[in-house]
Design a protein around this motif. Structure first.
Motif, mmCIF file in Angstrom:
data_model
loop_
_atom_site.group_PDB
_atom_site.id
_atom_site.type_symbol
_atom_site.label_atom_id
_atom_site.label_comp_id
_atom_site.label_asym_id
_atom_site.label_seq_id
_atom_site.Cartn_x
_atom_site.Cartn_y
_atom_site.Cartn_z
ATOM 1 N N LEU A 23 47.807 11.156 -40.353
ATOM 2 C CA LEU A 23 49.222 11.112 -40.741
ATOM 3 C C LEU A 23 49.961 12.301 -40.127
ATOM 4 C CD1 LEU A 23 48.756 10.129 -44.480
ATOM 5 C CD2 LEU A 23 50.000 8.784 -42.767
ATOM 6 N N PRO A 24 51.233 12.145 -39.812
ATOM 7 C CA PRO A 24 51.999 13.250 -39.253
ATOM 8 C C PRO A 24 52.345 14.295 -40.326
ATOM 9 C CG PRO A 24 53.420 11.357 -39.556
ATOM 10 C CD PRO A 24 52.014 10.914 -39.882
ATOM 11 N N SER A 25 52.609 15.500 -39.875
ATOM 12 C CA SER A 25 53.031 16.576 -40.778
ATOM 13 C C SER A 25 54.549 16.603 -40.787
ATOM 14 C CB SER A 25 52.472 17.919 -40.296
ATOM 15 O OG SER A 25 51.075 17.880 -40.273
ATOM 16 N N GLN A 26 55.148 15.772 -41.627
ATOM 17 C CA GLN A 26 56.607 15.700 -41.661
ATOM 18 C C GLN A 26 57.104 15.420 -43.068
ATOM 19 O OE1 GLN A 26 56.973 12.260 -38.971
ATOM 20 N NE2 GLN A 26 57.901 11.147 -40.649
ATOM 21 N N LEU A 48 53.477 15.231 -45.025
ATOM 22 C CA LEU A 48 52.746 14.006 -45.350
ATOM 23 C C LEU A 48 51.237 14.166 -45.198
ATOM 24 C CD1 LEU A 48 52.874 11.035 -46.172
ATOM 25 C CD2 LEU A 48 53.171 10.476 -43.751
ATOM 26 N N GLN A 49 50.808 14.761 -44.114
ATOM 27 C CA GLN A 49 49.366 14.893 -43.887
ATOM 28 C C GLN A 49 48.716 15.747 -44.977
ATOM 29 O OE1 GLN A 49 47.533 17.402 -40.719
ATOM 30 N NE2 GLN A 49 47.004 15.384 -39.886
ATOM 31 N N ARG A 68 47.291 1.058 -46.810
ATOM 32 C CA ARG A 68 47.940 1.794 -45.727
ATOM 33 C C ARG A 68 48.993 2.714 -46.324
ATOM 34 N NH1 ARG A 68 46.353 0.399 -41.082
ATOM 35 N NH2 ARG A 68 48.055 1.300 -39.887
ATOM 36 N N ILE A 69 49.238 3.819 -45.629
ATOM 37 C CA ILE A 69 50.305 4.736 -46.011
ATOM 38 C C ILE A 69 51.399 4.599 -44.958
ATOM 39 C CG2 ILE A 69 50.973 7.112 -46.519
ATOM 40 C CD1 ILE A 69 48.820 5.855 -48.417
ATOM 41 N N ALA A 70 52.525 4.037 -45.375
ATOM 42 C CA ALA A 70 53.691 3.911 -44.491
ATOM 43 C C ALA A 70 54.642 5.052 -44.830
ATOM 44 C CB ALA A 70 54.373 2.567 -44.697
ATOM 45 N N TYR A 71 55.480 5.440 -43.885
ATOM 46 C CA TYR A 71 56.355 6.586 -44.136
ATOM 47 C C TYR A 71 57.707 6.414 -43.461
ATOM 48 C CZ TYR A 71 54.037 7.794 -39.737
ATOM 49 O OH TYR A 71 53.511 7.753 -38.463
ATOM 50 N N LEU A 72 58.687 7.042 -44.106
ATOM 51 C CA LEU A 72 60.076 6.982 -43.677
ATOM 52 C C LEU A 72 60.626 8.398 -43.667
ATOM 53 C CD1 LEU A 72 62.708 5.307 -43.130
ATOM 54 C CD2 LEU A 72 63.029 5.302 -45.623
ATOM 55 N N SER A 73 60.988 8.906 -42.487
ATOM 56 C CA SER A 73 61.558 10.253 -42.386
ATOM 57 C C SER A 73 62.904 10.297 -43.086
ATOM 58 C CB SER A 73 61.737 10.652 -40.921
ATOM 59 O OG SER A 73 60.491 10.746 -40.291
ATOM 60 N N ILE A 74 63.107 11.353 -43.856
ATOM 61 C CA ILE A 74 64.322 11.522 -44.645
ATOM 62 C C ILE A 74 64.752 12.988 -44.564
ATOM 63 C CG2 ILE A 74 65.263 11.481 -47.014
ATOM 64 C CD1 ILE A 74 64.781 8.705 -46.094
ATOM 65 N N LEU A 141 55.190 26.196 -51.924
ATOM 66 C CA LEU A 141 54.134 26.761 -51.080
ATOM 67 C C LEU A 141 54.332 26.396 -49.616
ATOM 68 C CD1 LEU A 141 50.914 26.434 -53.222
ATOM 69 C CD2 LEU A 141 51.924 28.529 -52.332
ATOM 70 N N GLU A 142 54.768 25.180 -49.349
ATOM 71 C CA GLU A 142 55.048 24.777 -47.967
ATOM 72 C C GLU A 142 56.156 25.642 -47.374
ATOM 73 O OE1 GLU A 142 54.420 22.699 -44.474
ATOM 74 O OE2 GLU A 142 53.227 22.677 -46.295
#
Length: 153
Positions: A23-26, A48-49, A68-74, A141-142
């Motif tokens: 998964l991407p880091s976003q 996400l990752q 599955r893990i789907a994702y939507l950038s926001i 923390l992020e």
């Protein structure tokens, strides 16, 4: 604001649950989708990752095949509002259930007013108080990691 009716999680980029390290880091809203194409869970994250490498729902979702893990950038400031709107639109039971987890329990002392505000926010966001505090801590923390504040600790 995004209209939840216009979001089709099946058309979003996705990764198989067992390949979650890819998964991407976003920052995004994510959808756990079962093999029948049914959304089982919706969440938000600043990474996400990282979120899915230690997700509190992993064991529950891994019991189903082909999740599955789907994702939507926001945009970051829209994450809570969009997540809530999508959870309400999809009316997901799993988002509102207690978490079964191997995580360690800690005791936390909070001022009564802070506790009350957190409980109200948890109810608004349809999360348990424990999960809300965990998500808020992960987000902070992020931010701290990105600012390099943990390097000297």
């Amino acid at each position: 604001m995004i209209n939840p009716q216009t979001i089709n999680p099946l058309t979003l980029p996705s990764v198989a649950l067992n390949e979650r390290s890819q998964l991407p880091s976003q920052r995004c809203i994510y959808f756990a989708i079962d093999s029948q194409g049914v959304v089982q869970y919706i969440g938000r994250t600043v990474n996400l990752q990282t979120r899915w490498l230690k997700h509190h729902r992993y064991k529950q979702l891994a019991q189903s095949e082909d999740v599955r893990i789907a994702y939507l950038s926001i945009e970051p400031d829209l994450l809570p509002e969009v997540e809530l709107a999508l959870i309400e639109w999809f009316n997901l039971r799993l988002n509102q259930t207690e978490v079964i987890s191997d995580k360690k329990r800690i005791s936390l002392y909070l001022d009564e007013a802070l506790k009350s505000d957190l409980e109200r926010l948890a109810k608004i966001r349809k999360r348990s108080l424990s999960n809300l505090i965990e998500v808020l801590c992960e987000e902070e923390l992020e931010r701290v990691r990105k600012n390099g504040e943990l390097k000297d600790a």
